[in-house]
Design a protein around this motif. Structure first.
Motif, PDB file in Angstrom:
ATOM      1  N   LEU A 159       0.812  -1.207   0.000  1.00 31.96           N
ATOM      2  CA  LEU A 159       0.000   0.000   0.000  1.00 31.96           C
ATOM      3  C   LEU A 159       0.854   1.269   0.000  1.00 31.96           C
ATOM      4  O   LEU A 159       0.403   2.325  -0.421  1.00 31.96           O
ATOM      5  CB  LEU A 159      -0.941   0.004   1.208  1.00 31.96           C
ATOM      6  CG  LEU A 159      -2.062  -1.050   1.175  1.00 31.96           C
ATOM      7  CD1 LEU A 159      -2.957  -0.910   2.379  1.00 31.96           C
ATOM      8  CD2 LEU A 159      -2.881  -0.918  -0.108  1.00 31.96           C
ATOM      9  N   GLU A 160       2.097   1.158   0.479  1.00 29.29           N
ATOM     10  CA  GLU A 160       2.977   2.334   0.498  1.00 29.29           C
ATOM     11  C   GLU A 160       3.743   2.465  -0.814  1.00 29.29           C
ATOM     12  O   GLU A 160       4.718   3.188  -0.907  1.00 29.29           O
ATOM     13  CB  GLU A 160       3.951   2.251   1.658  1.00 29.29           C
ATOM     14  CG  GLU A 160       4.816   1.000   1.612  1.00 29.29           C
ATOM     15  CD  GLU A 160       5.540   0.761   2.913  1.00 29.29           C
ATOM     16  OE1 GLU A 160       6.752   0.540   2.870  1.00 29.29           O
ATOM     17  OE2 GLU A 160       4.881   0.815   3.962  1.00 29.29           O
ATOM     18  N   ASP A 161       3.322   1.738  -1.840  1.00 29.33           N
ATOM     19  CA  ASP A 161       3.852   1.839  -3.192  1.00 29.33           C
ATOM     20  C   ASP A 161       5.241   1.224  -3.351  1.00 29.33           C
ATOM     21  O   ASP A 161       5.990   1.601  -4.250  1.00 29.33           O
ATOM     22  CB  ASP A 161       3.882   3.301  -3.653  1.00 29.33           C
ATOM     23  CG  ASP A 161       3.723   3.420  -5.166  1.00 29.33           C
ATOM     24  OD1 ASP A 161       2.970   2.616  -5.740  1.00 29.33           O
ATOM     25  OD2 ASP A 161       4.368   4.292  -5.769  1.00 29.33           O
ATOM     26  N   LYS A 162       5.613   0.289  -2.500  1.00 26.10           N
ATOM     27  CA  LYS A 162       6.881  -0.423  -2.658  1.00 26.10           C
ATOM     28  C   LYS A 162       6.626  -1.710  -3.425  1.00 26.10           C
ATOM     29  O   LYS A 162       5.702  -2.465  -3.113  1.00 26.10           O
ATOM     30  CB  LYS A 162       7.505  -0.730  -1.292  1.00 26.10           C
ATOM     31  CG  LYS A 162       8.838  -1.466  -1.388  1.00 26.10           C
ATOM     32  CD  LYS A 162       9.470  -1.658  -0.029  1.00 26.10           C
ATOM     33  CE  LYS A 162      10.742  -2.487  -0.112  1.00 26.10           C
ATOM     34  NZ  LYS A 162      11.789  -1.882  -0.945  1.00 26.10           N
ATOM     35  N   ASP A 163       7.455  -1.975  -4.430  1.00 25.13           N
ATOM     36  CA  ASP A 163       7.304  -3.180  -5.249  1.00 25.13           C
ATOM     37  C   ASP A 163       7.615  -4.440  -4.446  1.00 25.13           C
ATOM     38  O   ASP A 163       8.447  -4.432  -3.528  1.00 25.13           O
ATOM     39  CB  ASP A 163       8.244  -3.128  -6.450  1.00 25.13           C
ATOM     40  CG  ASP A 163       7.881  -2.019  -7.423  1.00 25.13           C
ATOM     41  OD1 ASP A 163       6.715  -1.599  -7.430  1.00 25.13           O
ATOM     42  OD2 ASP A 163       8.774  -1.566  -8.166  1.00 25.13           O
ATOM     43  N   PHE A 164       6.946  -5.528  -4.800  1.00 20.29           N
ATOM     44  CA  PHE A 164       7.305  -6.834  -4.240  1.00 20.29           C
ATOM     45  C   PHE A 164       7.091  -7.897  -5.308  1.00 20.29           C
ATOM     46  O   PHE A 164       6.375  -7.702  -6.289  1.00 20.29           O
ATOM     47  CB  PHE A 164       6.481  -7.156  -2.988  1.00 20.29           C
ATOM     48  CG  PHE A 164       5.049  -7.551  -3.273  1.00 20.29           C
ATOM     49  CD1 PHE A 164       4.706  -8.869  -3.533  1.00 20.29           C
ATOM     50  CD2 PHE A 164       4.050  -6.596  -3.284  1.00 20.29           C
ATOM     51  CE1 PHE A 164       3.402  -9.234  -3.799  1.00 20.29           C
ATOM     52  CE2 PHE A 164       2.733  -6.952  -3.550  1.00 20.29           C
ATOM     53  CZ  PHE A 164       2.410  -8.269  -3.807  1.00 20.29           C
ATOM     54  N   SER A 165       7.743  -9.024  -5.108  1.00 24.04           N
ATOM     55  CA  SER A 165       7.504 -10.198  -5.962  1.00 24.04           C
ATOM     56  C   SER A 165       7.573 -11.435  -5.092  1.00 24.04           C
ATOM     57  O   SER A 165       8.397 -11.517  -4.179  1.00 24.04           O
ATOM     58  CB  SER A 165       8.538 -10.288  -7.087  1.00 24.04           C
ATOM     59  OG  SER A 165       9.832 -10.456  -6.562  1.00 24.04           O
ATOM     60  N   ILE A 166       6.683 -12.365  -5.330  1.00 26.25           N
ATOM     61  CA  ILE A 166       6.663 -13.626  -4.599  1.00 26.25           C
ATOM     62  C   ILE A 166       6.536 -14.775  -5.593  1.00 26.25           C
ATOM     63  O   ILE A 166       6.063 -14.582  -6.711  1.00 26.25           O
ATOM     64  CB  ILE A 166       5.503 -13.683  -3.567  1.00 26.25           C
ATOM     65  CG1 ILE A 166       4.158 -13.366  -4.237  1.00 26.25           C
ATOM     66  CG2 ILE A 166       5.764 -12.745  -2.409  1.00 26.25           C
ATOM     67  CD1 ILE A 166       2.963 -13.462  -3.308  1.00 26.25           C
ATOM     68  N   VAL A 167       6.964 -15.938  -5.184  1.00 27.19           N
ATOM     69  CA  VAL A 167       6.949 -17.114  -6.051  1.00 27.19           C
ATOM     70  C   VAL A 167       6.215 -18.248  -5.348  1.00 27.19           C
ATOM     71  O   VAL A 167       6.475 -18.532  -4.178  1.00 27.19           O
ATOM     72  CB  VAL A 167       8.387 -17.559  -6.396  1.00 27.19           C
ATOM     73  CG1 VAL A 167       8.361 -18.874  -7.179  1.00 27.19           C
ATOM     74  CG2 VAL A 167       9.107 -16.475  -7.188  1.00 27.19           C
ATOM     75  N   LEU A 168       5.282 -18.869  -6.048  1.00 24.81           N
ATOM     76  CA  LEU A 168       4.671 -20.117  -5.600  1.00 24.81           C
ATOM     77  C   LEU A 168       5.287 -21.238  -6.407  1.00 24.81           C
ATOM     78  O   LEU A 168       5.112 -21.320  -7.629  1.00 24.81           O
ATOM     79  CB  LEU A 168       3.156 -20.108  -5.835  1.00 24.81           C
ATOM     80  CG  LEU A 168       2.266 -19.545  -4.725  1.00 24.81           C
ATOM     81  CD1 LEU A 168       2.375 -18.024  -4.723  1.00 24.81           C
ATOM     82  CD2 LEU A 168       0.818 -19.982  -4.906  1.00 24.81           C
ATOM     83  N   ASP A 169       6.043 -22.101  -5.708  1.00 20.46           N
ATOM     84  CA  ASP A 169       6.626 -23.253  -6.392  1.00 20.46           C
ATOM     85  C   ASP A 169       5.764 -24.484  -6.124  1.00 20.46           C
ATOM     86  O   ASP A 169       4.658 -24.379  -5.554  1.00 20.46           O
ATOM     87  CB  ASP A 169       8.079 -23.472  -5.957  1.00 20.46           C
ATOM     88  CG  ASP A 169       8.218 -23.670  -4.446  1.00 20.46           C
ATOM     89  OD1 ASP A 169       7.219 -24.048  -3.787  1.00 20.46           O
ATOM     90  OD2 ASP A 169       9.330 -23.455  -3.923  1.00 20.46           O
ATOM     91  N   CYS A 170       6.250 -25.636  -6.519  1.00 20.25           N
ATOM     92  CA  CYS A 170       5.445 -26.868  -6.383  1.00 20.25           C
ATOM     93  C   CYS A 170       5.071 -27.142  -4.927  1.00 20.25           C
ATOM     94  O   CYS A 170       3.955 -27.566  -4.639  1.00 20.25           O
ATOM     95  CB  CYS A 170       6.214 -28.055  -6.958  1.00 20.25           C
ATOM     96  SG  CYS A 170       6.307 -28.048  -8.759  1.00 20.25           S
ATOM     97  N   SER A 171       6.003 -26.895  -3.996  1.00 20.95           N
ATOM     98  CA  SER A 171       5.713 -27.153  -2.584  1.00 20.95           C
ATOM     99  C   SER A 171       4.620 -26.215  -2.072  1.00 20.95           C
ATOM    100  O   SER A 171       3.775 -26.606  -1.253  1.00 20.95           O
ATOM    101  CB  SER A 171       6.977 -27.019  -1.736  1.00 20.95           C
ATOM    102  OG  SER A 171       7.485 -25.699  -1.786  1.00 20.95           O
ATOM    103  N   ASP A 172       4.616 -24.967  -2.540  1.00 22.81           N
ATOM    104  CA  ASP A 172       3.566 -24.029  -2.144  1.00 22.81           C
ATOM    105  C   ASP A 172       2.210 -24.454  -2.705  1.00 22.81           C
ATOM    106  O   ASP A 172       1.188 -24.367  -2.015  1.00 22.81           O
ATOM    107  CB  ASP A 172       3.906 -22.623  -2.647  1.00 22.81           C
ATOM    108  CG  ASP A 172       5.176 -22.066  -2.040  1.00 22.81           C
ATOM    109  OD1 ASP A 172       5.354 -22.199  -0.820  1.00 22.81           O
ATOM    110  OD2 ASP A 172       5.996 -21.511  -2.788  1.00 22.81           O
ATOM    111  N   ILE A 173       2.193 -24.923  -3.939  1.00 24.12           N
ATOM    112  CA  ILE A 173       0.941 -25.378  -4.546  1.00 24.12           C
ATOM    113  C   ILE A 173       0.391 -26.592  -3.809  1.00 24.12           C
ATOM    114  O   ILE A 173      -0.814 -26.706  -3.569  1.00 24.12           O
ATOM    115  CB  ILE A 173       1.142 -25.670  -6.051  1.00 24.12           C
ATOM    116  CG1 ILE A 173       1.418 -24.347  -6.789  1.00 24.12           C
ATOM    117  CG2 ILE A 173      -0.090 -26.366  -6.650  1.00 24.12           C
ATOM    118  CD1 ILE A 173       1.802 -24.505  -8.238  1.00 24.12           C
ATOM    119  N   ARG A 174       1.280 -27.502  -3.412  1.00 29.15           N
ATOM    120  CA  ARG A 174       0.835 -28.659  -2.628  1.00 29.15           C
ATOM    121  C   ARG A 174       0.251 -28.205  -1.288  1.00 29.15           C
ATOM    122  O   ARG A 174      -0.704 -28.792  -0.781  1.00 29.15           O
ATOM    123  CB  ARG A 174       2.002 -29.618  -2.394  1.00 29.15           C
ATOM    124  CG  ARG A 174       2.629 -30.223  -3.636  1.00 29.15           C
ATOM    125  CD  ARG A 174       1.736 -31.221  -4.367  1.00 29.15           C
ATOM    126  NE  ARG A 174       0.801 -30.596  -5.269  1.00 29.15           N
ATOM    127  CZ  ARG A 174       1.110 -30.104  -6.483  1.00 29.15           C
ATOM    128  NH1 ARG A 174       2.335 -30.173  -6.935  1.00 29.15           N
ATOM    129  NH2 ARG A 174       0.186 -29.584  -7.253  1.00 29.15           N
TER     130      ARG A 174
END
Length: 214
Positions: A159-174
């Motif tokens: 909300l404070e306009d800072k960029d982020f990136s996250i990754v869902l890999d196979c373990s996250d999907i499981r």
């Protein structure tokens, strides 16, 4: 947003759902014993929280949040709070996706459901995910999603306009599949495909998630 406001967001998350603690640890590569030591609680207490066998108090949620911060800052001294916020964003995205799948299944939303060989399959393309997830996330703004085989990359802004990136890999999907069953008593298999790699049976030529529910 001040440092304390950011930490309060994480504290509230842990207070409401102590099972998040294990995912925080795993994504930040923190052992249970290390976190217990830095949080000032016993490892057995921490274990019960992670398993959902004990509820967190405000004091415990605060202690664990600062324990996570201390552990993570030892390896990432520059702005470690954002490492915690990225993990929280991942968990919130997972919850939003679980809610979306359940709503589609419950309401039989034919925009996303197809019948293939007498089985109902949910198909969500990139634009559908962006549109629907944005309705369900409040403290972050999802800007783009990159769908690959067995992996999702999510890009956005706090909300404070800072960029982020996250990754869902196979373990996250499981983990999402397991959480979906625990909450709704319905089993799902979630598959992700980039455009051009979707099996022909689905009749889709777009980046998408294929969700089998039963």
């Amino acid at each position: 947003m001040s440092m304390y406001n950011k930490l309060e967001i994480i504290e509230k998350c842990i207070l409401l759902n102590p099972r998040y603690i294990q995912t925080f640890r795993e994504k930040l590569k923190i052992t249970q014993s290390k976190l217990a030591k830095e949080s000032g609680i016993s490892q057995s207490h921490l274990s019960m929280l992670e398993k959902g066998k004990r509820e967190a108090t405000e004091l415990i949620a605060c202690a664990i949040t600062y324990g996570l911060l201390k552990c993570y800052s030892q390896r990432n001294p520059e702005d470690p709070i954002y490492g915690l916020l990225d993990t929280l964003s991942l968990l919130k995205f997972e919850d939003a996706l679980i809610e979306l799948i359940y709503d589609i299944k419950k309401n039989e939303d034919l925009r996303y459901i197809r019948n293939i060989n007498d089985n109902s399959i949910i198909i969500l393309n990139r634009n559908s995910i962006l549109t629907e997830i944005k309705k369900r996330l409040k403290f972050v703004d999802i800007i783009d999603i990159n769908i690959m085989r067995g992996r999702l990359e999510i890009f956005g802004k706090y909300l404070e306009d800072k960029d982020f990136s996250i990754v869902l890999d196979c373990s996250d999907i499981r983990r999402i599949e397991k959480k979906f069953y625990e909450r709704n008593r319905l089993r799902v298999i979630i598959q992700s495909f980039p455009k051009g790699e979707v099996p022909p049976i689905y009749g889709v030529n777009d980046n998408c998630l294929i969700i089998h529910c039963w």
